[in-house]
Design an enzyme around this catalytic site. Sequence first.
Site, short mmCIF file in Angstrom:
data_model
loop_
_atom_site.label_atom_id
_atom_site.label_comp_id
_atom_site.label_asym_id
_atom_site.label_seq_id
_atom_site.Cartn_x
_atom_site.Cartn_y
_atom_site.Cartn_z
N LYS A 63 -14.04 8.62 -4.69
CA LYS A 63 -15.57 9.12 -4.20
C LYS A 63 -15.92 10.17 -4.77
CE LYS A 63 -13.83 6.83 -0.08
NZ LYS A 63 -12.91 7.15 1.33
N LYS A 68 -8.77 13.92 4.34
CA LYS A 68 -7.71 12.61 4.25
C LYS A 68 -6.97 12.72 5.52
CE LYS A 68 -6.42 14.02 0.12
NZ LYS A 68 -6.28 12.85 -0.67
N ARG A 69 -6.37 11.56 5.62
CA ARG A 69 -5.57 11.82 6.85
C ARG A 69 -4.36 13.00 6.71
NH1 ARG A 69 -4.80 7.77 10.71
NH2 ARG A 69 -3.52 9.55 11.64
N HIS A 121 0.75 -1.21 -0.14
CA HIS A 121 0.30 -0.06 -0.10
C HIS A 121 0.82 1.05 -0.04
CE1 HIS A 121 -4.24 -1.26 0.49
NE2 HIS A 121 -3.57 -2.46 0.84
N THR A 123 -8.13 6.85 -2.59
CA THR A 123 -9.65 6.40 -2.73
C THR A 123 -10.58 7.43 -2.84
OG1 THR A 123 -9.67 5.56 -0.64
CG2 THR A 123 -9.44 3.89 -2.34
N LYS A 128 0.89 14.41 1.81
CA LYS A 128 -0.40 14.77 1.03
C LYS A 128 -0.55 16.27 0.98
CE LYS A 128 -3.18 10.58 2.92
NZ LYS A 128 -3.74 9.99 1.52
C1 PLP Z 1 -11.98 7.18 1.59
C2 PLP Z 1 -11.45 7.78 2.95
C3 PLP Z 1 -10.06 7.84 3.19
C4 PLP Z 1 -8.92 7.97 2.31
O1 PLP Z 1 -8.65 8.96 1.76
P1 PLP Z 1 -7.34 9.23 0.78
O2 PLP Z 1 -7.83 10.58 0.23
O3 PLP Z 1 -7.31 8.21 -0.26
O4 PLP Z 1 -6.06 9.20 1.60
C5 PLP Z 1 -9.77 8.18 4.45
N1 PLP Z 1 -10.58 8.28 5.61
C6 PLP Z 1 -12.07 8.40 5.47
C7 PLP Z 1 -12.89 8.45 6.08
C8 PLP Z 1 -12.44 7.97 4.25
O5 PLP Z 1 -13.65 7.62 3.62
#
Ligand code: PLP
Length: 752
Positions: A602, A491-492, A310, A598, A497
Amino acid sequence: MTLESEIETYLNKPISNATDLQLYDALLSLVKHKAEKLPEVSGEKKLYYISAEFLIGKQLGKNLINLGIYDEVKQLLAKKGKDLSCVEEKEKEPSLGNGGLGRLAACFLDSIATLDMKGDGVGLNYHFGLFKQEFKDHKQYEIPDEWLDGKNMLKKTDVCFPIELAGKMYTSRMYDMDVIGFKGNKNTLHLFDLDTVDESIVKDGIDFDKKDISKNLTLFLYPDDSDDAGRKLRVYQQYFMVSNAAQLILKEQKALKHDLKDLDKYAAIQINDTHPSMVIPELIRLLMQEGITMKKAADIVSNVCAYTNHTILAEALEKWPMDYLQEVVPQLMPIIEGLDYAVSAAFHDNEELNIIDAQNRVHMAKMDMHFGHSINGVAALHTEILKHKELKPFYDVYPDKFNNKTNGITFRRWIMHADPELADLVDETIGEDWKTDENALEKLMDHIEDESFLGRMDEIKHQNKVRFASFIKQKQNIDVDPDSIYDVQVKRFHEYKRQQMNALWVIWKYMQIKKGNLPQRPITVIFGGKAAPAYYQAKAVIHLILCLAELINNDPEVSPYLKVVMIKNYNIAKAEMTIPACDISEQISLASKEASGTSNMKFMLNGAVTLGTNDGANVEIRDLVGNDSIYTFGRSSDEVIKLYETAGYHAKDYYEKYPEIKEMVGFITSKALLKIGDAKMLKDLQDNLINKDWFMTLLDLEAYIEEKEKMLGDYEDREGWKRMALVNTAKSGFFSSDRTIREYNRDIWHLK
Ligand SMILES: *Cc1c(COP(=O)(O)O)cnc(C)c1O
């Protein structure tokens, strides 16, 4: 029995007289009852998806959708003056994951059951999950996230296994949760725990005595690893997880009277990142106890196990010191040393390939790659980087093991539940096939010139923006203008990032507005996400954003044009509220560093337009939507990789060369911000940006500002923007996790 009388039997009163909490309890019972009656997926071969994280989100709404009764329940409640969303709010969100990797595991379980594949998840039943994020003095604080209130889908079982930890025997317990497929049958998520875990040992935030395994083993996901005790606790957790998984697998296979020598005919194990890697030596050990030789056992296990990588961030490729393992899992050491010996013998003691390195550290990913039959990355670019850079020595010796499986998301949650109006519009326009045949979404392209359709999509977006505005007003008391552009990065928090780059843009825009260069339309910049408790730099970025929010939102000269929102305790429920409301999807990681992402998928599904670097799955998004429906900027992954190789990037050069950059970075310690924030933290952040900036923020900053200005300008071409939104939704079928799972099955699992 009608649905109404069924619910009222659980309630013992009319729906109209019930509270939301009572309705939640009744609907939970209803779902449990219906799940009970569903058939289990059948099949010769079974998949075990082992993962330290399952970020499954609230279950009630998703389960009602998958049972095919969401709309019916919603309408019934509405008729009685009740709102299903308010009832859903009563559920506590299981906090069993951290970010994308855990969410992926949850989307996969949904797709596996929906596609009628026999496959269970195996993980741990963390009592407090990751942690709950709070803000105080514009900083992140962590507190335990209590979610185990008894009102959830978990079922205590009487399945227990003996687990040896540091030479002492413990008894585990398995908890099960039904995984209901979309209008079909069910699989199971197994979460293991110890009965003796004691929640009362947690004091003062998330601190607890890290030594007493019987009391602390499953309290938290990713306990603080800044000291030895914390790191060892992680090893304890990992071994506990995989020993339970391995014993469960063998128990099930024996019950079916399968010959364990043919295990690969009946079982597949997917190792989700390196946390479950010890399942390999553990299964070998257990097979040897069944009288199989080590060599034969290793062959069997290799044919069963497959590994998903990952990340290419080196610090995330786990290496455990041998003396930890010797202390925590002495029973595994002879096996691990045996495997290492076999590898050195086969490859002439090649340091790059050895499992145990010269500093006596065990490389978990290397064990997976030697003793698993498949190694996959999670987006096309990521897999190429693994093959030709990060894992090249392994690709050279095992080219056939490498394959790509671009991540995906389940449409049942990320459009049907998160954006029901949009899902309904899609149904009405192209029929319902897309829910299980994701390619059908592309039929929406027939409506690209259809003004009334585009108008309806835009109206739904607007409603979602209104919904977000009232949510954030209610929860955090911030006023947001639904007619502003919603620019979202959730995101985290991690330096790669690059939330800090977005924060520097906020500073730039603030200064522009102060100079009288007003934007055509107000902009709301929305952040959300947690930082690891021990990750100082990420916490400093959160601090900067919270300080900027305080400054900007309270400045009457600026706030009519610019607002900053930092969503507290970002989780799945908040993601579902935020993503459908988004106009601009910020995916600005340093190229080569984001394995896939991911949330980018979305957002795309929900008609947001991406502003991103050519990183992770953004590359595949661009290929699908075309250059006219995405905004990309910044150095390429090749350029970035070269800069690392040659140590050719010096943040200070950019800081000195561009007066604008100097001004933005300088503002971090301006009087205005120092009045609000913590001088040391802000100064440390600034120093880091000027003197280190490991993830090259300043490298792409000018290109980012330019592209973002272009994008904000283009938003005013409302017709053009609506078409881009449609293209994004219509082309997102590829990112359904159903597609991803079909590929895993076709290339790796061969379940049917
Ligand atoms: C999809 C999702 C992530 C992943 O987000 P990235 O932008 O791909 O790092 C992290 N936290 C939550 C709550 C999510 O739904």
